[in-house]
Design a protein around this motif. Structure first.
Motif, mmCIF file in Angstrom:
data_model
loop_
_atom_site.group_PDB
_atom_site.id
_atom_site.type_symbol
_atom_site.label_atom_id
_atom_site.label_comp_id
_atom_site.label_asym_id
_atom_site.label_seq_id
_atom_site.Cartn_x
_atom_site.Cartn_y
_atom_site.Cartn_z
ATOM 1 N N ILE A 149 0.846 -1.202 0.000
ATOM 2 C CA ILE A 149 0.000 0.000 0.000
ATOM 3 C C ILE A 149 0.879 1.249 0.000
ATOM 4 O O ILE A 149 2.059 1.178 0.351
ATOM 5 C CB ILE A 149 -0.979 -0.053 1.220
ATOM 6 N N GLY A 150 0.307 2.368 -0.393
ATOM 7 C CA GLY A 150 1.075 3.619 -0.426
ATOM 8 C C GLY A 150 2.217 3.500 -1.410
ATOM 9 O O GLY A 150 2.043 3.060 -2.543
ATOM 10 N N GLY A 151 3.418 3.831 -0.957
ATOM 11 C CA GLY A 151 4.580 3.757 -1.837
ATOM 12 C C GLY A 151 4.899 2.342 -2.280
ATOM 13 O O GLY A 151 5.614 2.131 -3.259
ATOM 14 N N SER A 152 4.367 1.369 -1.572
ATOM 15 C CA SER A 152 4.605 -0.026 -1.951
ATOM 16 C C SER A 152 3.555 -0.518 -2.937
ATOM 17 O O SER A 152 3.500 -1.718 -3.239
ATOM 18 C CB SER A 152 4.617 -0.914 -0.691
ATOM 19 N N SER A 201 6.487 -4.408 1.603
ATOM 20 C CA SER A 201 6.302 -3.476 2.723
ATOM 21 C C SER A 201 7.674 -3.115 3.257
ATOM 22 O O SER A 201 8.420 -3.988 3.702
ATOM 23 C CB SER A 201 5.462 -4.123 3.823
ATOM 24 N N LYS A 202 7.988 -1.837 3.220
ATOM 25 C CA LYS A 202 9.294 -1.408 3.722
ATOM 26 C C LYS A 202 9.458 -1.839 5.183
ATOM 27 O O LYS A 202 10.464 -2.403 5.572
ATOM 28 C CB LYS A 202 9.425 0.108 3.577
ATOM 29 N N THR A 203 8.443 -1.580 5.972
ATOM 30 C CA THR A 203 8.540 -1.867 7.408
ATOM 31 C C THR A 203 8.143 -3.304 7.752
ATOM 32 O O THR A 203 8.515 -3.823 8.789
ATOM 33 C CB THR A 203 7.574 -0.938 8.173
ATOM 34 N N PHE A 204 7.358 -3.909 6.917
ATOM 35 C CA PHE A 204 6.712 -5.206 7.164
ATOM 36 C C PHE A 204 5.890 -5.176 8.453
ATOM 37 O O PHE A 204 5.752 -6.188 9.156
ATOM 38 C CB PHE A 204 7.716 -6.373 7.171
ATOM 39 N N THR A 209 -1.367 -4.309 4.800
ATOM 40 C CA THR A 209 -0.575 -5.221 3.973
ATOM 41 C C THR A 209 -0.468 -6.592 4.630
ATOM 42 O O THR A 209 -0.630 -7.632 3.974
ATOM 43 C CB THR A 209 0.820 -4.609 3.724
ATOM 44 N N ARG A 262 7.634 6.359 -0.985
ATOM 45 C CA ARG A 262 7.082 6.965 -2.210
ATOM 46 C C ARG A 262 8.149 7.211 -3.271
ATOM 47 O O ARG A 262 7.839 7.712 -4.348
ATOM 48 C CB ARG A 262 6.311 8.241 -1.854
ATOM 49 N N GLN A 343 0.456 11.001 -3.492
ATOM 50 C CA GLN A 343 1.328 10.584 -2.389
ATOM 51 C C GLN A 343 2.667 11.313 -2.451
ATOM 52 O O GLN A 343 3.162 11.831 -1.451
ATOM 53 C CB GLN A 343 1.573 9.070 -2.382
ATOM 54 N N GLU A 347 2.246 13.715 0.613
ATOM 55 C CA GLU A 347 2.898 13.089 1.763
ATOM 56 C C GLU A 347 4.288 13.710 1.972
ATOM 57 O O GLU A 347 4.750 13.851 3.097
ATOM 58 C CB GLU A 347 3.003 11.564 1.580
ATOM 59 N N GLN A 499 6.950 11.494 7.202
ATOM 60 C CA GLN A 499 5.483 11.513 7.077
ATOM 61 C C GLN A 499 4.843 11.262 8.434
ATOM 62 O O GLN A 499 4.076 10.326 8.593
ATOM 63 C CB GLN A 499 4.977 10.513 6.019
ATOM 64 N N VAL A 502 0.915 10.600 9.236
ATOM 65 C CA VAL A 502 0.107 9.394 9.019
ATOM 66 C C VAL A 502 -0.006 8.554 10.300
ATOM 67 O O VAL A 502 -0.742 7.573 10.333
ATOM 68 C CB VAL A 502 0.681 8.506 7.877
ATOM 69 N N LYS A 506 -3.193 5.816 12.416
ATOM 70 C CA LYS A 506 -2.812 4.392 12.502
ATOM 71 C C LYS A 506 -2.954 3.900 13.935
ATOM 72 O O LYS A 506 -3.489 2.821 14.187
ATOM 73 C CB LYS A 506 -1.344 4.208 12.089
HETATM 74 O O1 F6P Z 1 1.159 5.297 5.933
HETATM 75 C C1 F6P Z 1 2.089 5.877 5.112
HETATM 76 C C2 F6P Z 1 3.181 4.950 4.723
HETATM 77 O O2 F6P Z 1 4.114 4.862 5.723
HETATM 78 C C3 F6P Z 1 3.807 5.406 3.410
HETATM 79 O O3 F6P Z 1 4.754 6.375 3.587
HETATM 80 C C4 F6P Z 1 4.304 4.123 2.860
HETATM 81 O O4 F6P Z 1 4.574 4.224 1.500
HETATM 82 C C5 F6P Z 1 3.161 3.208 3.181
HETATM 83 O O5 F6P Z 1 2.717 3.638 4.450
HETATM 84 C C6 F6P Z 1 3.474 1.742 3.207
HETATM 85 O O6 F6P Z 1 4.467 1.446 4.116
HETATM 86 P P1 F6P Z 1 5.228 0.055 4.078
HETATM 87 O O7 F6P Z 1 5.933 -0.044 2.776
HETATM 88 O O8 F6P Z 1 6.165 0.085 5.249
HETATM 89 O O9 F6P Z 1 4.204 -1.029 4.220
#
Ligand code: F6P
Length: 536
Positions: A149-152, A201-204, A209, A262, A343, A347, A499, A502, A506
């Motif tokens: 989602i988002g940048g992913s 997901s960058k953060t997983f 996601t 993003r 975004q 963002e 960002q 956001v 959450k």
């Molecule tokens: O909620 C915003 C955000 O952190 C964006 O900046 C990011 O692209 C998106 O959520 C998805 O994050 P992730 O790639 O960590 O799942």
């Protein structure tokens, strides 16, 4: 000596000072097109229909100079922690630089890791495409479900829509929204034995996601049993979390904290596209971005496309107090570009305090909206032409048709040129009255109708033209806007790479979810409490 404060004041004074209408400026500025049309990485960017005179343009350039955009650009390239609130570099340029580059993120070399990941992406995408890499039952993959989602999500979705073949050998579907309909639609009709699932997901840790990934993992397991995890691929800057989820270690593709979500389409986040389009196509996208990087890095401010696009935006946003901007790609394949830009711009630059935590001195990002032309013409263009607010427009057009009936492409081009012209020139009341009189309408009716049929004009637009929609021009278009956003952030003094806005929603959603799932009621305002009670 001009200070940033006085340069800002000069820009705002210039914007509001009496001036000729945009269309009148061409007559008194014969070199207007020469100065305000620039070429960069295969894009022709025409800023001559913006509301600035050439004198105003110089004033805007002075702002860029005294705010030291060049020094900021050097810091960006040097991998300094330009994302100050998270102490991170922002080095998306490293992802698309040719092999042999030597980027460093805060002193740590990164280019070899980038190249190794690109090589792994190439090998994996070629193995999937050739059928050498098969699913648990030995069948080749014919579909990919990309979860993120988002940048992913937005970058890969844009790239796929823009470049996908008419009859793809491998289908690519996306599931971003946690709305279960989205996953159900993405999976509908797919054979689990031939579906590869790419969780990005960058953060997983992103709630939506992970929830979607769990649903799709269960769908795979129900059909294929314990072997089904071989169908899972992950792209993440937190590889251990991805492995804990069940993704085989050799199918986890990494990226780094110096890649903002993003800004991440250039990383392994683009893996689904690299597989479905072929790695060579993905590489060409990177090449287009890299060409724009070179332009941005080496071209004097006067002809620097991202800088000029940023200044045009700021002239409208801050000089003329215009809080909206429409982005209209006259290309059905680029219909997702406005969502992608939402975004990227909102963002990145939707911020109200500067890097020192002080309130900003100037209005920051405009709201971006848009849709493909000509569709938008039959929806919201009424407001662009005759609404009470002046909404600057960025048009994007493609000179040569990619596929389909060429005659229809000519109609498309006629429309985009006409819309930009109509916004600028408008149609005077006198002209309308003349026409209605010639038609024989009674004077009383003309008095009522003429103002309604008048177009005020003098409405600004930029016009970005590419010869053809190719991976290279798409890469250049995206990188152009990334750098535009960066320049704006420098001028506004904000951090374009975090960002924090956001986070609150959450964390509240996590608490409310526990209540909806039967947990103890929390303390809420009456409106929120009533909604929780109603939906529990
Ligand atoms: O909620 C915003 C955000 O952190 C964006 O900046 C990011 O692209 C998106 O959520 C998805 O994050 P992730 O790639 O960590 O799942």
């Amino acid at each position: 000596m001009t200070t940033p404060q006085s340069a800002w004041k000069n820009l705002k004074n210039a914007a509001v000072a009496a001036r000729d209408p945009i269309s009148g400026l061409f007559a008194i500025e014969p070199d207007r097109l020469d100065k305000l049309v620039v070429e960069a990485a295969g894009l022709r960017i025409d800023l001559s229909k913006q509301p600035w005179s050439l004198g105003d343009f110089d004033t805007a350039l002075t702002l860029a100079k005294v705010c030291d955009v060049e020094a900021a650009r050097n810091r960006l390239w040097a991998g300094k922690p330009v994302n100050s609130s998270e102490h991170r570099a922002a080095l998306h340029m490293a992802l698309r630089a040719p092999d042999g580059a030597d980027f460093e993120a805060d002193g740590v070399p990164v280019s070899r890791d980038v190249e190794a990941t690109r090589n792994a992406m190439r090998a994996f995408s070629e193995a999937v495409r050739s059928g050498a890499k098969t699913g648990a039952t030995g069948k080749p993959f014919t579909a990919i479900v990309h979860i993120g989602i988002g940048g992913s999500d937005l970058g890969p979705r844009l790239v796929w829509e823009a470049l996908r073949p008419l009859n793809p050998g491998i289908k690519l579907r996306f599931a971003a929204n946690v709305d279960p309909s989205e996953t159900a639609l993405a999976l509908a009709g797919l054979d689990p034995a031939q579906t590869l699932v790419v969780v990005v997901s960058k953060t997983f840790t992103t709630q939506e996601t992970l929830a979607n990934a769990e649903v799709v993992r269960a769908w795979l397991r129900a059909a294929l049993g314990s072997e089904s995890d071989a169908h899972l691929v992950a792209v993440s800057a937190a590889p251990t979390l991805a492995q804990a989820f069940g993704v085989p270690a050799d199918q986890v593709f990494g990226f780094w904290d110096w890649v903002g979500g993003r800004y991440s389409i250039w990383s392994a986040v683009g893996l689904s596209c690299a597989i479905a389009l072929g790695y060579d196509v993905f590489q060409r996208l990177l090449d287009g971005g890299a060409t724009m990087d070179e332009h941005f890095r080496r071209t004097p401010l006067l002809q620097n496309a991202p800088v000029l696009l940023a200044l045009a935006h700021i002239f409208n946003r801050d000089g003329l107090d215009r809080p909206l901007r429409a982005v209209i790609p006259y290309a059905a394949r680029l219909r997702l570009f406005p969502s992608f830009l939402q975004q990227l711009e909102m963002e990145s630059n939707g911020k109200r305090v500067d890097q020192q935590g002080q309130p900003v001195a100037h209005a920051t990002a405009a709201s971006v909206f848009g849709d493909a032309g000509t569709n938008g013409q039959h929806a919201f263009f009424q407001m662009l032409h005759q609404g009470t607010d002046v909404i600057p427009v960025d048009f994007v057009a493609v000179a040569r048709a990619g596929e389909g009936e060429p005659a229809n492409h000519t109609i498309l081009l006629a429309n985009v040129i006409a819309q930009a012209q109509a916004l600028m020139t408008g149609r005077s009341e006198a002209e309308v009255r003349e026409e209605l009189t010639a038609k024989g309408l009674p004077a009383a009716e003309i008095d009522v109708l003429a103002p309604q049929r008048t177009f005020p004009g003098d409405r600004p637009s930029s016009f970005i033209l590419m010869e053809a929609l190719t991976p290279e021009t798409l890469g250049a278009l995206i990188a152009l806007h990334e750098h535009k956003v960066f320049v704006e952030g420098v001028l506004w003094g904000i951090n374009s790479f975090d960002q924090w806005g956001v986070e609150l929603g959450k964390s509240l959603a996590t608490k409310i979810l526990a209540e909806l799932q039967g947990g103890a009621p929390g303390i809420h305002d009456p409106s929120t409490a009533a909604l929780v009670a109603r939906l529990k």
